[in-house]
Design an enzyme around this catalytic site. Structure first.
Site, PDB file in Angstrom:
ATOM      1  N   SER A 116       0.804  -1.222   0.000  1.00  0.00           N
ATOM      2  CA  SER A 116       0.000   0.000   0.000  1.00  0.00           C
ATOM      3  C   SER A 116       0.839   1.275   0.000  1.00  0.00           C
ATOM      4  CB  SER A 116      -0.998   0.002   1.152  1.00  0.00           C
ATOM      5  OG  SER A 116      -0.342  -0.166   2.383  1.00  0.00           O
ATOM      6  N   HIS A 167       1.257   5.075   4.246  1.00  0.00           N
ATOM      7  CA  HIS A 167       0.398   5.605   3.178  1.00  0.00           C
ATOM      8  C   HIS A 167       0.777   7.047   2.848  1.00  0.00           C
ATOM      9  CE1 HIS A 167      -3.091   2.585   4.074  1.00  0.00           C
ATOM     10  NE2 HIS A 167      -1.983   1.992   3.674  1.00  0.00           N
TER      11      HIS A 167
END
Length: 193
Positions: A116, A167
């Protein structure tokens, strides 16, 4: 290249599942997952890369690969195959470095894995490329990209066991690398004879 990255992620997942459980943090740690003390104190820098290709369970893998499948090709076409691979790996490493720094500063030592951070890097690169192209890159618009970023960040901040530092670090790395690597195509102004 994007398809190859997805295949490598799936193959790594299948290999790990055949060896043990990808939902077991100790097992994942033993096979290359991210853990700040092992990187900082023991020089196991390879974890900055290996963890990008590891996932905690099939739903973690599928969610990440779906987003990469939908968005990755756009950035790969914009950058080219080799630049895209370099971009993806650097975003993954950058996301892990940010995550590691935040975890060490907060005293929160957790085992991390997943694509991610690199995928948020792809999103960051697309943010830059879409912006440079006046809000559109192929069939992708700035509005669509913005909605996706907001939904993904919202999911991250309202769910358990999500590495939001990775992230945000990946997103920032993607924007920076987008500035460095992406060049807007020039229009050819041909003249007739």
């Amino acid at each position: 290249m994007n398809t190859a990255i997805i295949i490598i992620n799936v193959l790594c997942f299948l290999y790990l599942e055949l060896q043990g459980s990808t939902e077991n943090a100790g097992f994942m740690l033993a096979h290359g997952a991210m853990f700040a003390p092992l990187v900082v104190d023991h020089g196991q820098y390879y974890r900055l890369v290996t963890s990008v290709f590891m996932h905690f369970g099939v739903s973690h893998l599928m969610n990440n690969m779906l987003v990469l499948f939908v968005l990755g090709d756009n950035l790969e076409r914009a950058l080219g195959h080799v630049k895209y691979l370099i971009f993806y790996l650097l975003c993954g490493v950058g996301a892990n470095l940010v995550s590691m720094t935040v975890n060490l500063m907060m005293g929160s030592l957790s085992v991390g894995a997943g694509a991610s951070g690199a995928i948020f890097g792809v999103v960051g690169g697309l943010v830059y490329a879409v912006g440079v192209n006046r809000g559109r890159l192929e069939d992708l618009t700035s509005r669509q990209l913005g909605v996706m970023i907001l939904l993904t960040l919202y999911h991250g901040f309202t769910s358990m066991n999500i590495d939001n530092a990775a992230h945000i670090g990946g997103l920032a790395a993607g924007i920076l690398l987008g500035i460095l690597l992406y060049r807007k195509p020039r229009r050819y102004m041909g003249y007739g004879i």
